[in-house]
Design a protein around this motif. Structure first.
Motif, PDB file in Angstrom:
ATOM      1  N   GLU A 132       0.744  -1.258   0.048  1.00  0.00           N
ATOM      2  CA  GLU A 132       0.027  -0.060   0.030  1.00  0.00           C
ATOM      3  C   GLU A 132       0.827   1.224   0.039  1.00  0.00           C
ATOM      4  N   TRP A 133       1.830   1.287   0.958  1.00  0.00           N
ATOM      5  CA  TRP A 133       2.824   2.560   0.762  1.00  0.00           C
ATOM      6  C   TRP A 133       3.466   2.610  -0.625  1.00  0.00           C
ATOM      7  N   ILE A 134       3.928   1.623  -1.358  1.00  0.00           N
ATOM      8  CA  ILE A 134       4.704   1.611  -2.417  1.00  0.00           C
ATOM      9  C   ILE A 134       3.518   2.196  -3.287  1.00  0.00           C
ATOM     10  N   LEU A 135       2.477   1.783  -3.637  1.00  0.00           N
ATOM     11  CA  LEU A 135       1.381   2.186  -4.296  1.00  0.00           C
ATOM     12  C   LEU A 135       1.168   3.711  -4.373  1.00  0.00           C
ATOM     13  N   ALA A 136       1.201   4.263  -3.070  1.00  0.00           N
ATOM     14  CA  ALA A 136       1.029   5.477  -2.669  1.00  0.00           C
ATOM     15  C   ALA A 136       1.991   6.533  -2.896  1.00  0.00           C
ATOM     16  N   ALA A 137       3.330   5.867  -2.836  1.00  0.00           N
ATOM     17  CA  ALA A 137       4.466   6.859  -2.886  1.00  0.00           C
ATOM     18  C   ALA A 137       4.944   7.279  -4.101  1.00  0.00           C
ATOM     19  N   ASP A 138       5.590   8.480  -4.356  1.00  0.00           N
ATOM     20  CA  ASP A 138       6.270   9.037  -5.522  1.00  0.00           C
ATOM     21  C   ASP A 138       7.604   8.405  -5.593  1.00  0.00           C
ATOM     22  N   LEU A 139       8.433   7.912  -4.529  1.00  0.00           N
ATOM     23  CA  LEU A 139       9.534   7.730  -4.422  1.00  0.00           C
ATOM     24  C   LEU A 139       9.938   6.590  -3.689  1.00  0.00           C
ATOM     25  N   VAL A 140      10.720   5.538  -3.915  1.00  0.00           N
ATOM     26  CA  VAL A 140      10.912   4.393  -2.918  1.00  0.00           C
ATOM     27  C   VAL A 140      12.712   4.243  -3.070  1.00  0.00           C
ATOM     28  N   VAL A 141      13.060   4.220  -1.803  1.00  0.00           N
ATOM     29  CA  VAL A 141      14.323   4.194  -1.418  1.00  0.00           C
ATOM     30  C   VAL A 141      14.610   3.072  -0.546  1.00  0.00           C
ATOM     31  N   ALA A 142      15.507   2.268  -0.590  1.00  0.00           N
ATOM     32  CA  ALA A 142      15.682   0.989   0.629  1.00  0.00           C
ATOM     33  C   ALA A 142      17.055   0.587   0.408  1.00  0.00           C
ATOM     34  N   SER A 143      17.307  -0.422   1.386  1.00  0.00           N
ATOM     35  CA  SER A 143      18.773  -0.780   1.658  1.00  0.00           C
ATOM     36  C   SER A 143      18.771  -2.006   0.359  1.00  0.00           C
ATOM     37  N   HIS A 144      19.094  -3.157   1.084  1.00  0.00           N
ATOM     38  CA  HIS A 144      18.914  -4.334   0.252  1.00  0.00           C
ATOM     39  C   HIS A 144      17.749  -5.183   0.057  1.00  0.00           C
ATOM     40  N   SER A 145      16.689  -4.416   0.346  1.00  0.00           N
ATOM     41  CA  SER A 145      15.417  -4.901   0.587  1.00  0.00           C
ATOM     42  C   SER A 145      14.868  -5.317  -0.964  1.00  0.00           C
ATOM     43  N   THR A 146      13.949  -6.424  -0.870  1.00  0.00           N
ATOM     44  CA  THR A 146      13.200  -6.813  -2.080  1.00  0.00           C
ATOM     45  C   THR A 146      12.038  -5.932  -2.327  1.00  0.00           C
ATOM     46  N   SER A 147      11.904  -5.171  -1.268  1.00  0.00           N
ATOM     47  CA  SER A 147      10.572  -3.931  -1.594  1.00  0.00           C
ATOM     48  C   SER A 147      11.038  -3.259  -2.918  1.00  0.00           C
ATOM     49  N   LEU A 148      12.316  -3.093  -3.235  1.00  0.00           N
ATOM     50  CA  LEU A 148      12.923  -2.418  -4.348  1.00  0.00           C
ATOM     51  C   LEU A 148      12.203  -3.077  -5.767  1.00  0.00           C
ATOM     52  N   ILE A 149      12.436  -4.399  -5.812  1.00  0.00           N
ATOM     53  CA  ILE A 149      11.522  -5.067  -6.818  1.00  0.00           C
ATOM     54  C   ILE A 149      10.294  -4.888  -6.894  1.00  0.00           C
ATOM     55  N   GLU A 150       9.579  -4.704  -5.936  1.00  0.00           N
ATOM     56  CA  GLU A 150       8.092  -4.527  -5.720  1.00  0.00           C
ATOM     57  C   GLU A 150       7.861  -2.953  -6.410  1.00  0.00           C
ATOM     58  N   ALA A 151       8.892  -2.227  -5.846  1.00  0.00           N
ATOM     59  CA  ALA A 151       8.482  -0.775  -6.312  1.00  0.00           C
ATOM     60  C   ALA A 151       8.879  -0.679  -7.797  1.00  0.00           C
ATOM     61  N   ALA A 152       9.746  -1.463  -8.079  1.00  0.00           N
ATOM     62  CA  ALA A 152      10.111  -1.476  -9.826  1.00  0.00           C
ATOM     63  C   ALA A 152       8.644  -2.028 -10.472  1.00  0.00           C
ATOM     64  N   VAL A 153       8.394  -3.200 -10.057  1.00  0.00           N
ATOM     65  CA  VAL A 153       7.069  -3.571 -10.743  1.00  0.00           C
ATOM     66  C   VAL A 153       5.943  -2.610 -10.772  1.00  0.00           C
ATOM     67  N   ALA A 154       5.865  -1.723  -9.694  1.00  0.00           N
ATOM     68  CA  ALA A 154       4.763  -0.873  -9.644  1.00  0.00           C
ATOM     69  C   ALA A 154       4.820   0.258 -10.254  1.00  0.00           C
ATOM     70  N   GLY A 155       6.037   0.450 -11.161  1.00  0.00           N
ATOM     71  CA  GLY A 155       6.775   1.473 -11.880  1.00  0.00           C
ATOM     72  C   GLY A 155       6.767   2.682 -11.016  1.00  0.00           C
ATOM     73  N   LYS A 156       7.469   2.572  -9.753  1.00  0.00           N
ATOM     74  CA  LYS A 156       7.866   3.481  -9.137  1.00  0.00           C
ATOM     75  C   LYS A 156       9.387   3.718  -9.229  1.00  0.00           C
ATOM     76  N   HIS A 157       9.915   5.085  -9.311  1.00  0.00           N
ATOM     77  CA  HIS A 157      11.224   5.372  -9.006  1.00  0.00           C
ATOM     78  C   HIS A 157      11.873   4.857  -7.858  1.00  0.00           C
ATOM     79  N   ALA A 158      12.790   3.981  -8.110  1.00  0.00           N
ATOM     80  CA  ALA A 158      13.407   3.138  -6.820  1.00  0.00           C
ATOM     81  C   ALA A 158      15.050   3.325  -6.886  1.00  0.00           C
ATOM     82  N   PHE A 159      15.429   3.370  -5.861  1.00  0.00           N
ATOM     83  CA  PHE A 159      16.984   3.786  -5.495  1.00  0.00           C
ATOM     84  C   PHE A 159      17.399   3.046  -4.376  1.00  0.00           C
ATOM     85  N   MET A 160      18.584   2.178  -4.384  1.00  0.00           N
ATOM     86  CA  MET A 160      19.311   1.600  -3.213  1.00  0.00           C
ATOM     87  C   MET A 160      20.205   2.480  -2.530  1.00  0.00           C
ATOM     88  N   LEU A 161      19.851   2.718  -1.264  1.00  0.00           N
ATOM     89  CA  LEU A 161      20.706   3.635  -0.387  1.00  0.00           C
ATOM     90  C   LEU A 161      22.117   2.906   0.109  1.00  0.00           C
TER      91      LEU A 161
END
Length: 222
Positions: A132-161
């Motif tokens: 729900e947060w990924i779908l609502a967000a404009d930008l997703v940042v994380a460490s080595h989390s697989t949430s970054l894969i989910e953000a990419a699939v959702a079409g969100k800009h994603a960056f690894m910190l």
């Protein structure tokens, strides 16, 4: 059948979840501001000594564990400072969601040791799902989390910190398919840009090509 959890990021399923407006009302967030979502996954910072001992008994290397703990401790402390500085400018909503296995009080205690203050637009929220947060967000940042894969699939800009180099024991191949942020000023610039820039398709293409290549997996399973 594919990956049904990732299929939930596609229509029509993505419309089932709470809207951005619903989440904003629930947590007092400003819909008009840029939302930066940080699903925290520095798990080795918060494991108890008893858990560490169980990992070692199960065959995990004590040396590897120490490397991962140091990396997570240093990285989380630095990233929290970055988040404070980003939120301090006031024109964004920065949401940190500690991983569900970490007690929120433990995370707050760690953050209190690192930060001298919490800007009003820096939020520690463990409620609602990562999806729900990924779908609502404009930008997703994380460490080595697989949430970054989910953000990419959702079409969100994603960056690894990555304020500190990731140790080899934590690295997996898909980490090489998305851009990294390694310094504070770069993080501030990306978070406060008016334009998000071109979408980096590498991680999304990999996920859809290798994990979601059978079409609508939910329909397939049904």
């Amino acid at each position: 059948n594919g990956h049904p959890a990732y299929a939930l990021y596609d229509a029509p399923y993505r419309h089932y979840f709470l809207s951005r407006e619903d989440i904003a009302q629930r947590y007092g967030l400003d819909v008009a501001k840029k939302w930066i979502f940080f699903p925290e996954n520095y798990n080795w910072t918060f494991y108890t000594q008893a858990s560490i001992e169980r990992f070692i008994e199960a065959g995990q290397s004590a040396e590897d564990i120490e490397v991962m703990r140091q990396f997570c401790n240093l990285s989380l402390a630095e990233v929290l400072r970055w988040c404070r500085d980003v939120a301090g400018r006031g024109n964004v909503e920065l949401i940190i969601r500690p991983r569900p296995a970490t007690h929120l009080d433990d995370f707050k205690a760690f953050a209190d040791k690192v930060l001298d203050h919490f800007p009003p637009n820096l939020h520690l929220i463990q409620g609602e799902s990562v999806r729900e947060w990924i779908l609502a967000a404009d930008l997703v940042v994380a460490s080595h989390s697989t949430s970054l894969i989910e953000a990419a699939v959702a079409g969100k800009h994603a960056f690894m910190l990555e304020p500190y180099p990731m140790p080899a024991v934590l690295h997996v191949d898909w980490h090489d398919l998305l851009p990294r942020i390694v310094i504070r000023d770069e993080f501030l610039d990306i978070c406060h840009r008016q334009e998000s820039g071109n979408f980096d398709h590498r991680l999304a293409d990999w996920a859809r090509g290798t994990l979601m290549s059978s079409g609508d997996s939910i329909k397939n399973l049904a």
